[in-house]
Design an enzyme around this catalytic site. Structure first.
Site, PDB file in Angstrom:
ATOM      1  N   GLY A   1     -16.310  -0.079 -15.808  1.00 33.76           N
ATOM      2  CA  GLY A   1     -14.932  -0.496 -15.539  1.00 33.76           C
ATOM      3  C   GLY A   1     -14.759  -1.466 -14.388  1.00 33.76           C
ATOM      4  N   THR A   2     -15.720  -2.374 -14.237  1.00 36.11           N
ATOM      5  CA  THR A   2     -15.562  -3.400 -13.199  1.00 36.11           C
ATOM      6  C   THR A   2     -15.838  -4.773 -13.792  1.00 36.11           C
ATOM      7  OG1 THR A   2     -16.329  -4.185 -11.025  1.00 36.11           O
ATOM      8  CG2 THR A   2     -17.919  -2.918 -12.317  1.00 36.11           C
ATOM      9  N   SER A   3     -15.064  -5.771 -13.349  1.00 36.51           N
ATOM     10  CA  SER A   3     -15.169  -7.104 -13.945  1.00 36.51           C
ATOM     11  C   SER A   3     -16.339  -7.906 -13.393  1.00 36.51           C
ATOM     12  CB  SER A   3     -13.869  -7.878 -13.698  1.00 36.51           C
ATOM     13  OG  SER A   3     -13.697  -8.071 -12.305  1.00 36.51           O
TER      14      SER A   3
ATOM     15  N   TYR B   1       0.826  -1.218   0.000  1.00 35.33           N
ATOM     16  CA  TYR B   1       0.000   0.000   0.000  1.00 35.33           C
ATOM     17  C   TYR B   1       0.857   1.264   0.000  1.00 35.33           C
ATOM     18  CZ  TYR B   1      -4.220  -2.695   0.155  1.00 35.33           C
ATOM     19  OH  TYR B   1      -5.232  -3.556  -0.207  1.00 35.33           O
TER      20      TYR B   1
ATOM     21  N   ALA C   1     -12.792   3.573 -21.228  1.00 32.17           N
ATOM     22  CA  ALA C   1     -13.656   4.459 -20.443  1.00 32.17           C
ATOM     23  C   ALA C   1     -13.558   5.912 -20.904  1.00 32.17           C
ATOM     24  CB  ALA C   1     -13.288   4.351 -18.959  1.00 32.17           C
TER      25      ALA C   1
ATOM     26  N   CYS D   1      -0.512   5.961  16.198  1.00 30.83           N
ATOM     27  CA  CYS D   1      -1.809   6.584  15.889  1.00 30.83           C
ATOM     28  C   CYS D   1      -1.834   8.005  16.469  1.00 30.83           C
ATOM     29  CB  CYS D   1      -2.934   5.744  16.492  1.00 30.83           C
ATOM     30  SG  CYS D   1      -4.538   6.586  16.428  1.00 30.83           S
TER      31      CYS D   1
ATOM     32  N   CYS E   1      -6.858   3.314  12.792  1.00 28.50           N
ATOM     33  CA  CYS E   1      -6.218   2.635  13.925  1.00 28.50           C
ATOM     34  C   CYS E   1      -7.161   1.541  14.413  1.00 28.50           C
ATOM     35  CB  CYS E   1      -5.932   3.629  15.052  1.00 28.50           C
ATOM     36  SG  CYS E   1      -5.245   2.825  16.519  1.00 28.50           S
TER      37      CYS E   1
ATOM     38  N   ARG F   1       1.611   1.879  -3.594  1.00 32.04           N
ATOM     39  CA  ARG F   1       0.445   2.364  -4.350  1.00 32.04           C
ATOM     40  C   ARG F   1       0.049   3.775  -3.915  1.00 32.04           C
ATOM     41  NH1 ARG F   1      -3.970  -2.011  -3.706  1.00 32.04           N
ATOM     42  NH2 ARG F   1      -5.141  -0.667  -5.140  1.00 32.04           N
TER      43      ARG F   1
ATOM     44  N   HIS G   1     -14.976   0.483  -0.887  1.00 29.33           N
ATOM     45  CA  HIS G   1     -13.819  -0.321  -0.487  1.00 29.33           C
ATOM     46  C   HIS G   1     -12.725   0.527   0.175  1.00 29.33           C
ATOM     47  CE1 HIS G   1     -14.924  -3.757  -3.535  1.00 29.33           C
ATOM     48  NE2 HIS G   1     -15.664  -3.768  -2.437  1.00 29.33           N
TER      49      HIS G   1
HETATM   50  C1  BJW Z   1     -11.484  -1.018 -18.604  1.00 29.54           C
HETATM   51  C2  BJW Z   1     -10.347  -0.392 -19.025  1.00 29.54           C
HETATM   52  C3  BJW Z   1     -10.536   0.834 -19.623  1.00 29.54           C
HETATM   53  C4  BJW Z   1      -9.710  -2.313 -18.157  1.00 29.54           C
HETATM   54  N1  BJW Z   1     -11.738   1.294 -19.752  1.00 29.54           N
HETATM   55  N2  BJW Z   1     -12.708  -0.621 -18.705  1.00 29.54           N
HETATM   56  C5  BJW Z   1     -18.410 -16.768  -2.839  1.00 29.54           C
HETATM   57  C6  BJW Z   1     -19.472 -16.269  -3.559  1.00 29.54           C
HETATM   58  C7  BJW Z   1     -19.844 -14.939  -3.471  1.00 29.54           C
HETATM   59  C8  BJW Z   1     -19.154 -14.060  -2.666  1.00 29.54           C
HETATM   60  C9  BJW Z   1     -18.104 -14.558  -1.933  1.00 29.54           C
HETATM   61  C10 BJW Z   1     -17.734 -15.879  -2.025  1.00 29.54           C
HETATM   62  N3  BJW Z   1     -16.641 -16.076  -1.225  1.00 29.54           N
HETATM   63  C11 BJW Z   1     -16.337 -14.886  -0.648  1.00 29.54           C
HETATM   64  C12 BJW Z   1     -17.209 -13.944  -1.069  1.00 29.54           C
HETATM   65  C13 BJW Z   1     -17.221 -12.514  -0.699  1.00 29.54           C
HETATM   66  C14 BJW Z   1     -16.049 -11.751  -1.281  1.00 29.54           C
HETATM   67  C15 BJW Z   1     -16.023 -11.974  -2.789  1.00 29.54           C
HETATM   68  O1  BJW Z   1     -16.704 -11.312  -3.560  1.00 29.54           O
HETATM   69  N4  BJW Z   1     -15.196 -12.877  -3.261  1.00 29.54           N
HETATM   70  C16 BJW Z   1     -15.163 -13.188  -4.695  1.00 29.54           C
HETATM   71  C17 BJW Z   1     -13.743 -13.072  -5.195  1.00 29.54           C
HETATM   72  C18 BJW Z   1     -15.828 -14.513  -4.906  1.00 29.54           C
HETATM   73  N5  BJW Z   1     -16.311 -10.357  -0.981  1.00 29.54           N
HETATM   74  C19 BJW Z   1     -15.921  -9.804   0.166  1.00 29.54           C
HETATM   75  O2  BJW Z   1     -15.273 -10.427   1.000  1.00 29.54           O
HETATM   76  C20 BJW Z   1     -16.385  -8.391   0.418  1.00 29.54           C
HETATM   77  N6  BJW Z   1     -17.019  -8.333   1.689  1.00 29.54           N
HETATM   78  C21 BJW Z   1     -18.160  -8.994   1.933  1.00 29.54           C
HETATM   79  O3  BJW Z   1     -18.697  -9.716   1.105  1.00 29.54           O
HETATM   80  O4  BJW Z   1     -18.671  -8.764   3.198  1.00 29.54           O
HETATM   81  C22 BJW Z   1     -19.831  -9.496   3.596  1.00 29.54           C
HETATM   82  C23 BJW Z   1     -21.131  -8.902   3.126  1.00 29.54           C
HETATM   83  C24 BJW Z   1     -22.247  -9.663   3.218  1.00 29.54           C
HETATM   84  C25 BJW Z   1     -23.448  -9.155   2.786  1.00 29.54           C
HETATM   85  C26 BJW Z   1     -23.548  -7.885   2.297  1.00 29.54           C
HETATM   86  C27 BJW Z   1     -22.434  -7.125   2.235  1.00 29.54           C
HETATM   87  C28 BJW Z   1     -21.211  -7.641   2.639  1.00 29.54           C
HETATM   88  C29 BJW Z   1     -15.181  -7.448   0.453  1.00 29.54           C
HETATM   89  C30 BJW Z   1     -14.521  -7.311  -0.874  1.00 29.54           C
HETATM   90  C31 BJW Z   1     -13.286  -6.435  -0.744  1.00 29.54           C
HETATM   91  C32 BJW Z   1     -12.545  -6.284  -2.060  1.00 29.54           C
HETATM   92  N7  BJW Z   1     -11.330  -5.591  -1.829  1.00 29.54           N
HETATM   93  C33 BJW Z   1     -10.496  -5.211  -2.973  1.00 29.54           C
HETATM   94  C34 BJW Z   1      -9.202  -4.539  -2.439  1.00 29.54           C
HETATM   95  C35 BJW Z   1      -9.546  -3.118  -1.945  1.00 29.54           C
HETATM   96  C36 BJW Z   1      -8.324  -2.348  -1.557  1.00 29.54           C
HETATM   97  C37 BJW Z   1      -7.324  -2.206  -2.684  1.00 29.54           C
HETATM   98  O5  BJW Z   1      -7.599  -1.576  -3.714  1.00 29.54           O
HETATM   99  O6  BJW Z   1      -6.221  -2.744  -2.525  1.00 29.54           O
HETATM  100  O7  BJW Z   1     -11.203  -4.327  -3.832  1.00 29.54           O
HETATM  101  S1  BJW Z   1     -10.109  -6.597  -4.049  1.00 29.54           S
HETATM  102  C38 BJW Z   1     -10.225  -5.682  -5.555  1.00 29.54           C
HETATM  103  O8  BJW Z   1     -11.354  -6.152  -6.355  1.00 29.54           O
HETATM  104  C39 BJW Z   1     -10.569  -4.244  -5.134  1.00 29.54           C
HETATM  105  C40 BJW Z   1     -11.571  -3.862  -6.181  1.00 29.54           C
HETATM  106  O9  BJW Z   1     -12.349  -2.773  -5.720  1.00 29.54           O
HETATM  107  C41 BJW Z   1     -12.349  -5.125  -6.398  1.00 29.54           C
HETATM  108  C42 BJW Z   1     -13.088  -5.172  -7.705  1.00 29.54           C
HETATM  109  O10 BJW Z   1     -12.217  -5.125  -8.801  1.00 29.54           O
HETATM  110  P1  BJW Z   1     -12.612  -4.330 -10.115  1.00 29.54           P
HETATM  111  O11 BJW Z   1     -12.695  -2.892  -9.817  1.00 29.54           O
HETATM  112  O12 BJW Z   1     -13.803  -4.949 -10.738  1.00 29.54           O
HETATM  113  O13 BJW Z   1     -11.303  -4.527 -11.012  1.00 29.54           O
HETATM  114  P2  BJW Z   1     -10.952  -5.741 -12.024  1.00 29.54           P
HETATM  115  O14 BJW Z   1      -9.512  -5.681 -12.272  1.00 29.54           O
HETATM  116  O15 BJW Z   1     -11.506  -7.008 -11.561  1.00 29.54           O
HETATM  117  O16 BJW Z   1     -11.756  -5.348 -13.361  1.00 29.54           O
HETATM  118  C43 BJW Z   1     -11.398  -4.228 -14.138  1.00 29.54           C
HETATM  119  C44 BJW Z   1     -12.349  -4.139 -15.337  1.00 29.54           C
HETATM  120  O17 BJW Z   1     -12.037  -2.951 -16.057  1.00 29.54           O
HETATM  121  C45 BJW Z   1     -12.229  -5.307 -16.323  1.00 29.54           C
HETATM  122  O18 BJW Z   1     -13.520  -5.786 -16.674  1.00 29.54           O
HETATM  123  C46 BJW Z   1     -11.552  -4.683 -17.543  1.00 29.54           C
HETATM  124  O19 BJW Z   1     -11.981  -5.234 -18.777  1.00 29.54           O
HETATM  125  C47 BJW Z   1     -11.984  -3.252 -17.430  1.00 29.54           C
HETATM  126  N8  BJW Z   1     -11.063  -2.291 -18.028  1.00 29.54           N
HETATM  127  N9  BJW Z   1      -9.248  -1.231 -18.742  1.00 29.54           N
HETATM  128  C48 BJW Z   1     -12.818   0.576 -19.297  1.00 29.54           C
HETATM  129  N10 BJW Z   1      -9.449   1.501 -20.092  1.00 29.54           N
END
Ligand code: BJW
Length: 241
Positions: free
Chosen positions: A180-182, A58, A225, A140, A121, A61, A113
């Site tokens: 822009g999310t997968s 981090y 985008a 802290c 802290c 980044r 997120h």
């Molecule tokens: C372009 C482009 C251009 C490229 N123009 N486009 C089994 C089933 C279902 C759920 C779960 C499960 N087991 C566990 C879970 C839950 C888990 C989860 O979802 N896991 C899956 C992997 C299965 N989720 C969690 O744990 C979350 N918490 C939770 O569920 O709490 C309980 C709850 C219960 C009930 C209600 C609510 C909550 C927490 C998730 C935390 C994710 N954290 C991260 C790190 C954050 C800090 C950091 O940045 O370091 O968040 S992981 C990472 O993924 C980050 C992102 O925000 C997140 C999503 O990624 P994103 O943004 O979609 O990026 P990419 O790379 O995946 O996609 C990019 C896209 O852009 C692509 O499509 C490209 O094509 C496109 N692109 N260039 C336009 N130029």
């Protein structure tokens, strides 16, 4: 006329919207998860095992985000314009921890997120603005204790921020747009269904390629985008949705 010119809008954004600002996505071939193991750097268990590695990830980044060449792009700016010119409520819910939506002019914004430029802290719960590096010895500023400071971000297994406010907005929106999310990470990946079932919203996906949930969207536009978002915003402001 395309149709509706009123109604609340919820916009979900992901890493793809910041790609052309110079920030890596996660799951693309050249994304962050191709270089580091997500269990090591994006879970509470990984942080407990090796806090130095997570702080280094981090810190790097955070420095990159503050470099002069990482700036809001035309897509962030277009969403700022949409919020300023649309007659009803526009809420941007971003999964991104960068500050590029703020720079692009979005004001009604949720960082579900967390935020890279904040630290928390774990000992006293205080959240601080944070621009410098952090390590296991960082004290802290609120409770003066060392050992509890961590990035103010949401890791796997943790609850994203402001879920109740997001659910309320989804239940009251006429248009849901995903940019822009997968669609791999929940609960964000489920918002399109929530908007359809709780609000009968019109749904649009703007992405480089079809996401995991692409078939759920009524309308899809694929491309970078910085091209598709400004064109789509222009069209919605002119013709409705
Ligand atoms: C372009 C482009 C251009 C490229 N123009 N486009 C089994 C089933 C279902 C759920 C779960 C499960 N087991 C566990 C879970 C839950 C888990 C989860 O979802 N896991 C899956 C992997 C299965 N989720 C969690 O744990 C979350 N918490 C939770 O569920 O709490 C309980 C709850 C219960 C009930 C209600 C609510 C909550 C927490 C998730 C935390 C994710 N954290 C991260 C790190 C954050 C800090 C950091 O940045 O370091 O968040 S992981 C990472 O993924 C980050 C992102 O925000 C997140 C999503 O990624 P994103 O943004 O979609 O990026 P990419 O790379 O995946 O996609 C990019 C896209 O852009 C692509 O499509 C490209 O094509 C496109 N692109 N260039 C336009 N130029």
């Amino acid at each position: 006329m395309r149709g509706r010119k009123r109604g609340n809008i919820v916009v979900l954004t992901g890493a793809g919207i910041s790609k052309e600002s110079g920030l890596d996505t996660f799951r693309d071939a050249d994304g962050l998860w191709s270089r580091v193991n997500l269990e090591d750097v994006a879970t509470p268990e990984g942080f407990a095992r090796n806090p130095k590695m997570v702080h280094d990830f981090y810190n790097h980044r955070r420095r990159e985000l503050q470099s002069d060449n990482v700036r809001a792009n035309a897509a962030h700016v277009a969403l700022g314009r949409l919020e300023a010119e649309w007659p009803d409520n526009v809420l941007v819910v971003t999964q991104n921890i960068d500050a590029l939506h703020e720079e692009g002019g979005s004001k009604n914004l949720i960082h579900m997120h967390g935020e890279m430029l904040k630290a928390r802290c774990d000992l006293c719960g205080a959240v601080h603005d944070w621009t410098g590096d952090m390590d296991i010895g960082t004290v802290c500023p609120a409770c003066d204790a060392a050992g509890g400071m961590r990035p103010h971000v949401v890791w796997f297994g943790e609850m994203p921020f402001e879920m109740e406010r997001i659910s309320r907005a989804l239940a009251q929106c006429s248009l849901f747009v995903s940019i822009g999310t997968s669609g791999n990470v929940y609960p964000a990946a489920g918002f399109v269904q929530e908007a359809i079932f709780s609000a009968r919203a019109h749904t649009v996906e703007l992405n480089m390629e079809p996401s995991e949930g692409a078939t759920m969207f009524a309308e899809t536009v694929y491309g970078p985008a910085t091209e598709v978002v400004p064109a789509w915003v222009e069209r919605v402001l002119e013709e409705g949705f």
